[in-house]
Design a protein around this motif. Structure first.
Motif, PDB file in Angstrom:
ATOM      1  N   ALA A   1       0.826  -1.200   0.000  1.00 19.73           N
ATOM      2  CA  ALA A   1       0.000   0.000   0.000  1.00 19.73           C
ATOM      3  C   ALA A   1       0.865   1.257   0.000  1.00 19.73           C
ATOM      4  N   ALA A   2       1.972   1.231   0.761  1.00 24.93           N
ATOM      5  CA  ALA A   2       2.879   2.374   0.797  1.00 24.93           C
ATOM      6  C   ALA A   2       3.511   2.625  -0.564  1.00 24.93           C
ATOM      7  N   VAL A   3       3.916   1.557  -1.237  1.00 17.90           N
ATOM      8  CA  VAL A   3       4.496   1.696  -2.569  1.00 17.90           C
ATOM      9  C   VAL A   3       3.461   2.254  -3.546  1.00 17.90           C
ATOM     10  N   THR A   4       2.220   1.811  -3.416  1.00 16.80           N
ATOM     11  CA  THR A   4       1.152   2.290  -4.298  1.00 16.80           C
ATOM     12  C   THR A   4       0.913   3.783  -4.120  1.00 16.80           C
ATOM     13  N   VAL A   5       1.004   4.252  -2.901  1.00 16.05           N
ATOM     14  CA  VAL A   5       0.832   5.687  -2.644  1.00 16.05           C
ATOM     15  C   VAL A   5       1.862   6.497  -3.417  1.00 16.05           C
ATOM     16  N   THR A   6       3.109   6.054  -3.412  1.00 15.33           N
ATOM     17  CA  THR A   6       4.141   6.801  -4.132  1.00 15.33           C
ATOM     18  C   THR A   6       4.008   6.642  -5.641  1.00 15.33           C
ATOM     19  N   VAL A   7       3.455   5.518  -6.095  1.00 14.69           N
ATOM     20  CA  VAL A   7       3.173   5.366  -7.528  1.00 14.69           C
ATOM     21  C   VAL A   7       2.143   6.403  -7.974  1.00 14.69           C
ATOM     22  N   ALA A   8       1.149   6.638  -7.136  1.00 13.51           N
ATOM     23  CA  ALA A   8       0.010   7.470  -7.529  1.00 13.51           C
ATOM     24  C   ALA A   8       0.186   8.954  -7.242  1.00 13.51           C
ATOM     25  N   MET A   9       1.173   9.324  -6.443  1.00 16.21           N
ATOM     26  CA  MET A   9       1.190  10.714  -5.953  1.00 16.21           C
ATOM     27  C   MET A   9       1.444  11.733  -7.057  1.00 16.21           C
ATOM     28  N   ARG A  10       2.136  11.382  -8.132  1.00 13.47           N
ATOM     29  CA  ARG A  10       2.408  12.366  -9.183  1.00 13.47           C
ATOM     30  C   ARG A  10       1.169  12.657 -10.019  1.00 13.47           C
ATOM     31  N   ILE A  11       0.228  11.721 -10.068  1.00 17.26           N
ATOM     32  CA  ILE A  11      -0.977  11.909 -10.878  1.00 17.26           C
ATOM     33  C   ILE A  11      -2.166  12.318 -10.012  1.00 17.26           C
ATOM     34  N   VAL A  12      -2.442  11.560  -8.957  1.00  9.41           N
ATOM     35  CA  VAL A  12      -3.628  11.799  -8.131  1.00  9.41           C
ATOM     36  C   VAL A  12      -3.323  12.738  -6.964  1.00  9.41           C
ATOM     37  N   GLY A  13      -2.125  12.659  -6.427  1.00  8.48           N
ATOM     38  CA  GLY A  13      -1.778  13.475  -5.271  1.00  8.48           C
ATOM     39  C   GLY A  13      -1.894  12.685  -3.980  1.00  8.48           C
ATOM     40  N   LEU A  14      -1.067  13.022  -3.012  1.00  4.51           N
ATOM     41  CA  LEU A  14      -1.013  12.272  -1.759  1.00  4.51           C
ATOM     42  C   LEU A  14      -2.302  12.365  -0.955  1.00  4.51           C
ATOM     43  N   LEU A  15      -3.021  13.471  -1.065  1.00  7.41           N
ATOM     44  CA  LEU A  15      -4.225  13.634  -0.263  1.00  7.41           C
ATOM     45  C   LEU A  15      -5.440  12.918  -0.849  1.00  7.41           C
ATOM     46  N   LEU A  16      -5.362  12.510  -2.117  1.00  7.28           N
ATOM     47  CA  LEU A  16      -6.520  11.914  -2.771  1.00  7.28           C
ATOM     48  C   LEU A  16      -6.295  10.462  -3.208  1.00  7.28           C
ATOM     49  N   VAL A  17      -5.087   9.954  -3.010  1.00  6.04           N
ATOM     50  CA  VAL A  17      -4.780   8.611  -3.509  1.00  6.04           C
ATOM     51  C   VAL A  17      -5.624   7.548  -2.819  1.00  6.04           C
ATOM     52  N   SER A  18      -5.966   7.756  -1.560  1.00 10.65           N
ATOM     53  CA  SER A  18      -6.762   6.761  -0.836  1.00 10.65           C
ATOM     54  C   SER A  18      -8.107   6.544  -1.504  1.00 10.65           C
ATOM     55  N   ALA A  19      -8.680   7.607  -2.062  1.00  8.17           N
ATOM     56  CA  ALA A  19      -9.979   7.482  -2.735  1.00  8.17           C
ATOM     57  C   ALA A  19      -9.880   6.567  -3.944  1.00  8.17           C
ATOM     58  N   LEU A  20      -8.774   6.625  -4.668  1.00 11.63           N
ATOM     59  CA  LEU A  20      -8.626   5.769  -5.847  1.00 11.63           C
ATOM     60  C   LEU A  20      -8.380   4.319  -5.459  1.00 11.63           C
ATOM     61  N   MET A  21      -7.918   4.079  -4.243  1.00  9.21           N
ATOM     62  CA  MET A  21      -7.785   2.709  -3.760  1.00  9.21           C
ATOM     63  C   MET A  21      -9.135   2.108  -3.381  1.00  9.21           C
ATOM     64  N   VAL A  22     -10.041   2.939  -2.897  1.00  7.66           N
ATOM     65  CA  VAL A  22     -11.277   2.450  -2.275  1.00  7.66           C
ATOM     66  C   VAL A  22     -12.485   2.541  -3.203  1.00  7.66           C
ATOM     67  N   VAL A  23     -12.675   3.688  -3.853  1.00  8.54           N
ATOM     68  CA  VAL A  23     -13.922   3.938  -4.593  1.00  8.54           C
ATOM     69  C   VAL A  23     -14.113   2.960  -5.758  1.00  8.54           C
ATOM     70  N   PRO A  24     -13.105   2.680  -6.607  1.00 11.53           N
ATOM     71  CA  PRO A  24     -13.333   1.692  -7.664  1.00 11.53           C
ATOM     72  C   PRO A  24     -13.704   0.309  -7.133  1.00 11.53           C
ATOM     73  N   VAL A  25     -13.124  -0.069  -5.996  1.00 10.84           N
ATOM     74  CA  VAL A  25     -13.464  -1.360  -5.395  1.00 10.84           C
ATOM     75  C   VAL A  25     -14.911  -1.352  -4.920  1.00 10.84           C
ATOM     76  N   ALA A  26     -15.310  -0.275  -4.254  1.00 11.67           N
ATOM     77  CA  ALA A  26     -16.693  -0.170  -3.786  1.00 11.67           C
ATOM     78  C   ALA A  26     -17.669  -0.177  -4.957  1.00 11.67           C
ATOM     79  N   ALA A  27     -17.292   0.470  -6.063  1.00 11.17           N
ATOM     80  CA  ALA A  27     -18.150   0.471  -7.253  1.00 11.17           C
ATOM     81  C   ALA A  27     -18.253  -0.930  -7.851  1.00 11.17           C
ATOM     82  N   ALA A  28     -17.134  -1.634  -7.915  1.00 10.12           N
ATOM     83  CA  ALA A  28     -17.137  -2.991  -8.483  1.00 10.12           C
ATOM     84  C   ALA A  28     -17.966  -3.947  -7.640  1.00 10.12           C
ATOM     85  N   GLN A  29     -17.992  -3.742  -6.334  1.00  5.25           N
ATOM     86  CA  GLN A  29     -18.764  -4.614  -5.452  1.00  5.25           C
ATOM     87  C   GLN A  29     -20.264  -4.486  -5.677  1.00  5.25           C
ATOM     88  N   GLN A  30     -20.691  -3.422  -6.330  1.00  5.12           N
ATOM     89  CA  GLN A  30     -22.113  -3.279  -6.634  1.00  5.12           C
ATOM     90  C   GLN A  30     -22.557  -4.268  -7.711  1.00  5.12           C
TER      91      GLN A  30
END
Length: 298
Positions: free
Chosen positions: A181-210
């Motif tokens: 998870a820590a490595v993923t945060v640094t992968v995403a920070m240049r595009i999504v940003g450190l403050l918003l990366v958690s949303a990209l980890m969670v929201v697509p999963v929650a959407a797929a679970q529907q």
């Protein structure tokens, strides 16, 4: 002339695709473990790594990776041994990481709030070739772990006690999940940003679970949503000059709302079909919607 003619957009799109794949790939395990906000906490800690990178004139991506991995290990240790004071220790770790990053960036030669904002909320024009190389290597590690150890990680995420009884190294797998998870945060920070990366980890999963209850299908749908929204957000940012991180997250939330709206009548239709098969009135059957406490099955 299209946006693909620009080198910075080619780099940004490649990084966006990798982010769209890796963030949900890790997020599905965090959601199962009820640690959906772990990415947010790691993002706070990673700010100190970014600040150290600027201060020492090293790569901010690699320095943020090292610091966020250390922070993830500390988080797991606090979770194991923290007991009643664990939440206070975690809060100090998160906010201290953010404050340390802000201070170090401003102390660094040439450091400024402009540099800080690009890491907090993402920026397409600042993705360098060095960043792309680092992101590719880190994304390969994330996919190797999340796909290669998917059965073990899923078992631990579902029931730690059962996994321990079956002989799995639960603590080692938990630690590996946190590091990934820590490595993923640094992968995403240049595009999504450190403050918003958690949303990209969670929201697509929650959407797929529907749409799906199986782990494999949920994983595939979540990754597809992640890639779609990151590409869509990146292209939208180019044409509309809007923040990439915010655009990507809003698109992900829009996908969640849309899939939820589509899944509700589908669940009712399934409930009616089940009622007809059993001969019970439809109103006496339990709707085939997801229980908030039910976890995804294999």
């Amino acid at each position: 002339m299209t946006f693909l003619d620009y080198a910075f957009m080619q780099r940004a799109l490649l990084a966006a695709v990798l982010v769209g794949i890796t963030a949900p790939a890790v997020g599905i395990y965090l959601v199962q473990r009820r640690q959906a906000l772990m990415g947010d906490g790691i993002g706070h800690v990673a700010m100190t790594g970014v600040g150290l990178g600027f201060l020492l004139s090293w790569s901010p991506v690699w320095m943020a990776t090292a610091v966020s991995v250390l922070g993830a290990v500390l988080m797991e240790l606090i979770r194991w041994y923290g007991r009643t004071r664990g939440d206070i220790a975690l809060a100090m770790l998160f906010y201290g990481g953010m404050a340390g990053g802000v201070m170090l960036i401003n102390l660094a030669p040439g450091g400024s709030n402009t540099n800080l904002m690009s890491y907090l909320f993402g920026s397409l024009t600042t993705v360098s070739q060095e960043d792309v190389t680092a992101i590719c290597l880190l994304a390969a590690f994330v996919l190797l772990v999340t796909l290669g150890l998917r059965r073990q990680l899923f078992a631990v995420s579902q029931d730690e006690e059962f996994a321990r009884v079956t002989g799995l190294p639960v603590r080692a797998l938990n630690l590996l999940t946190a590091v990934t998870a820590a490595v993923t945060v640094t992968v995403a920070m240049r595009i999504v940003g450190l403050l918003l990366v958690s949303a990209l980890m969670v929201v697509p999963v929650a959407a797929a679970q529907q749409l799906s209850r199986s782990f494999a299908a949920t994983f595939a749908i979540a990754v597809a949503i992640g890639v779609s929204v990151t590409i869509g957000g990146t292209v939208t940012t180019y044409y509309r000059n809007v923040p990439p991180g915010a655009t990507i997250v809003l698109l992900a939330i829009g996908a969640f709302i849309l899939l939820t709206a589509l899944a509700t009548p589908l669940a009712r239709r399934r409930a009616r079909a089940a009622a007809q098969e059993t001969g019970d009135p439809a109103e006496c059957t339990i709707p085939a919607t997801r229980s908030p406490k039910r976890k995804v099955g294999v």
